[in-house]
Design a protein around this motif. Structure first.
Motif, short mmCIF file in Angstrom:
data_model
loop_
_atom_site.label_atom_id
_atom_site.label_comp_id
_atom_site.label_asym_id
_atom_site.label_seq_id
_atom_site.Cartn_x
_atom_site.Cartn_y
_atom_site.Cartn_z
N MET A 1 74.25 -19.71 40.71
CA MET A 1 73.23 -18.77 41.13
C MET A 1 73.49 -17.55 40.61
O MET A 1 72.70 -16.52 40.51
CB MET A 1 74.17 -18.48 42.26
N ASP A 2 74.82 -16.86 39.59
CA ASP A 2 74.59 -16.01 38.86
C ASP A 2 73.59 -15.96 38.16
O ASP A 2 72.63 -14.61 38.18
CB ASP A 2 75.28 -16.01 38.75
N ASP A 3 73.10 -17.00 37.28
CA ASP A 3 71.96 -17.01 36.48
C ASP A 3 70.60 -16.47 37.15
O ASP A 3 69.66 -15.38 36.77
CB ASP A 3 71.51 -18.07 35.81
N PHE A 4 70.27 -16.76 38.51
CA PHE A 4 69.31 -15.87 39.20
C PHE A 4 69.35 -14.27 39.62
O PHE A 4 68.68 -14.50 39.22
CB PHE A 4 69.28 -17.21 40.52
N LYS A 5 70.37 -14.42 39.35
CA LYS A 5 70.80 -12.78 40.05
C LYS A 5 70.95 -12.24 38.75
O LYS A 5 69.82 -11.12 39.24
CB LYS A 5 72.33 -12.77 40.35
N ASP A 6 71.14 -13.01 37.69
CA ASP A 6 71.02 -11.65 36.47
C ASP A 6 69.31 -12.08 36.25
O ASP A 6 68.64 -10.69 35.99
CB ASP A 6 71.52 -12.42 35.13
N HIS A 7 68.80 -12.89 36.33
CA HIS A 7 67.05 -12.78 35.98
C HIS A 7 66.54 -11.67 36.91
O HIS A 7 65.52 -10.85 36.98
CB HIS A 7 66.54 -14.12 36.87
N LEU A 8 66.64 -11.63 37.98
CA LEU A 8 66.26 -10.76 39.35
C LEU A 8 66.37 -9.50 38.90
O LEU A 8 65.32 -8.69 39.18
CB LEU A 8 66.44 -11.44 41.15
N ILE A 9 67.35 -9.17 38.62
CA ILE A 9 68.01 -8.25 37.96
C ILE A 9 67.08 -8.39 36.71
O ILE A 9 67.62 -6.41 36.79
CB ILE A 9 69.47 -7.46 37.99
N THR A 10 67.16 -8.36 35.42
CA THR A 10 66.05 -7.82 34.91
C THR A 10 64.91 -8.29 35.07
O THR A 10 64.42 -7.07 34.62
CB THR A 10 66.75 -9.07 33.93
N TYR A 11 64.46 -8.61 35.34
CA TYR A 11 62.78 -7.84 35.99
C TYR A 11 62.73 -6.84 37.57
O TYR A 11 62.22 -5.73 36.47
CB TYR A 11 62.29 -9.81 36.70
N LEU A 12 63.76 -6.39 37.89
CA LEU A 12 63.96 -5.42 38.21
C LEU A 12 63.81 -4.23 37.82
O LEU A 12 63.21 -3.32 37.10
CB LEU A 12 64.74 -5.41 39.17
N SER A 13 64.95 -4.44 36.41
CA SER A 13 65.60 -3.31 35.53
C SER A 13 63.72 -2.91 34.65
O SER A 13 63.14 -1.76 34.59
CB SER A 13 66.13 -3.81 34.82
N ARG A 14 62.97 -4.09 34.33
CA ARG A 14 62.24 -4.33 33.60
C ARG A 14 60.89 -3.23 34.14
O ARG A 14 60.01 -2.29 33.63
CB ARG A 14 61.71 -5.56 32.76
N SER A 15 60.60 -3.46 35.70
CA SER A 15 59.79 -2.62 36.82
C SER A 15 59.84 -1.29 36.33
O SER A 15 59.09 -0.38 36.07
CB SER A 15 59.61 -3.51 37.64
N ARG A 16 61.03 -1.10 36.64
CA ARG A 16 61.35 0.57 36.59
C ARG A 16 61.50 0.93 35.40
O ARG A 16 61.19 2.03 35.15
CB ARG A 16 63.18 0.27 37.01
N GLN A 17 61.43 0.17 34.44
CA GLN A 17 61.43 0.85 32.62
C GLN A 17 60.34 0.73 32.39
O GLN A 17 59.42 2.57 32.38
CB GLN A 17 61.93 -0.03 31.79
N ALA A 18 58.77 0.23 33.25
CA ALA A 18 57.64 0.81 33.23
C ALA A 18 56.84 1.62 34.19
O ALA A 18 56.27 2.57 33.19
CB ALA A 18 56.81 -0.78 33.92
N VAL A 19 57.42 1.43 35.14
CA VAL A 19 57.01 3.22 36.40
C VAL A 19 57.74 3.95 35.71
O VAL A 19 56.95 4.99 35.95
CB VAL A 19 58.15 2.45 37.41
N LEU A 20 59.15 4.27 34.75
CA LEU A 20 58.95 5.16 34.39
C LEU A 20 58.34 5.79 32.63
O LEU A 20 57.72 6.28 32.59
CB LEU A 20 60.76 6.00 33.37
N TRP A 21 58.13 4.80 31.71
CA TRP A 21 57.33 5.09 30.88
C TRP A 21 55.88 5.42 31.21
O TRP A 21 55.16 6.44 30.58
CB TRP A 21 56.94 4.12 30.38
N LYS A 22 55.60 4.63 32.10
CA LYS A 22 53.52 5.93 32.42
C LYS A 22 54.38 6.85 32.84
O LYS A 22 53.15 7.34 32.79
CB LYS A 22 53.52 4.84 34.36
N ALA A 23 54.55 7.73 32.89
CA ALA A 23 55.31 9.97 33.08
C ALA A 23 55.52 10.02 31.82
O ALA A 23 54.71 11.26 31.85
CB ALA A 23 56.34 9.67 33.82
N GLU A 24 56.08 9.67 30.96
CA GLU A 24 55.86 9.74 29.16
C GLU A 24 54.95 10.45 29.06
O GLU A 24 53.71 9.70 28.92
CB GLU A 24 56.16 8.80 28.68
#
Length: 192
Positions: A1-24
Motif C-alpha cells: 500500500m505504501d507504494d500506491f500512496k507514493d504513486h498518488l503523492i507523486t501524481y498529485l505533486s506533478r499536477s501541482r507543479q503543472a498548475v504553478l508553471w502555467k502562471a510563470e
C-alpha cells in the motif's frame, strides 16, 4: 500500500507543479484575466486549488484550518469567490496561500495511512464517510482537471502549452507547423 500512496503523492505533486508553471512568466493582468465565458483565470484557479487542498486534506481529515485567506473565502457569500482574486489581493498572497495549503496537506498526508477516516460534509450523504486514499484520488482528478483548464487558458494568453515545464509532452512544432496543423484540423472539421 505504501507504494500506491507514493504513486498518488507523486501524481498529485506533478499536477501541482503543472498548475504553478502555467502562471510563470505572465504579468499580474494576464494571470487574473478571465479568458472564457465562465471567468476562468489562472490566479483564480490557483486560489481555488489552495482552498480545496485545505478543505480535503485538513478539514475533512478532522484538523482545524487557521489560514486567514481560507477563512475569508469561506465567509464570502459569493459562490464563486474562490475562483477569482479581487484587485486588492496580490498575486504573491495567493501563491503563498497555495504553498501554505500544500504544506499543510502534505504534512497530513505523510502522517496518515491511506485507510485513515475522512468526512466530506459537502458530498452526498452516502459517500461522505471516506478515507485519505479516496481523498488522494479525488484531488489527483481535481488538480489534473484544473491543470488542463489552465493549459488552455495559458494557450489563449500567449500560445504556450504543455504538460510540464521539463516535459511538455507535445510535438516540437514551430509556429508554421502549428498553423498548418490547425488548418488541417479546421479543414477536416468543415468537411463533415
Amino acid at each position: 500500500m505504501d507504494d500506491f500512496k507514493d504513486h498518488l503523492i507523486t501524481y498529485l505533486s506533478r499536477s501541482r507543479q503543472a498548475v504553478l508553471w502555467k502562471a510563470e512568466g505572465l504579468s499580474d493582468a494576464e494571470v487574473t484575466r478571465p479568458m472564457v465565458g465562465s471567468g476562468t483565470n489562472i490566479l483564480g484557479v490557483i486560489q481555488h486549488l489552495a482552498s480545496v487542498e485545505y478543505g480535503y486534506f485538513v478539514q475533512c481529515l478532522g484538523f482545524t484550518i487557521t489560514d486567514e485567506r481560507y477563512a475569508a473565502l469561506e465567509a464570502d457569500p459569493e459562490p464563486s469567490a474562490d475562483m477569482w482574486v479581487p484587485a486588492e489581493i496580490s498575486r504573491q498572497e495567493i501563491m503563498d496561500f497555495y504553498q501554505r495549503a500544500i504544506t499543510a496537506a502534505d504534512a497530513n498526508i505523510a502522517a496518515l495511512p491511506l485507510e485513515a477516516p475522512a468526512t466530506v460534509p459537502w458530498w452526498r450523504p452516502e459517500t461522505r464517510q471516506t478515507t485519505l486514499g479516496r481523498l488522494l484520488l479525488h484531488m489527483n482528478v481535481e488538480n489534473s482537471r484544473h491543470a488542463g483548464h489552465l493549459d488552455i487558458v495559458r494557450e489563449l494568453i500567449d500560445g504556450s502549452t504543455g504538460l510540464l515545464k521539463e516535459n511538455t509532452n507535445i510535438p516540437p512544432y514551430d509556429a508554421t507547423e502549428w498553423k498548418e496543423l490547425q488548418q488541417k484540423i479546421l479543414s477536416a472539421s468543415q468537411s463533415r
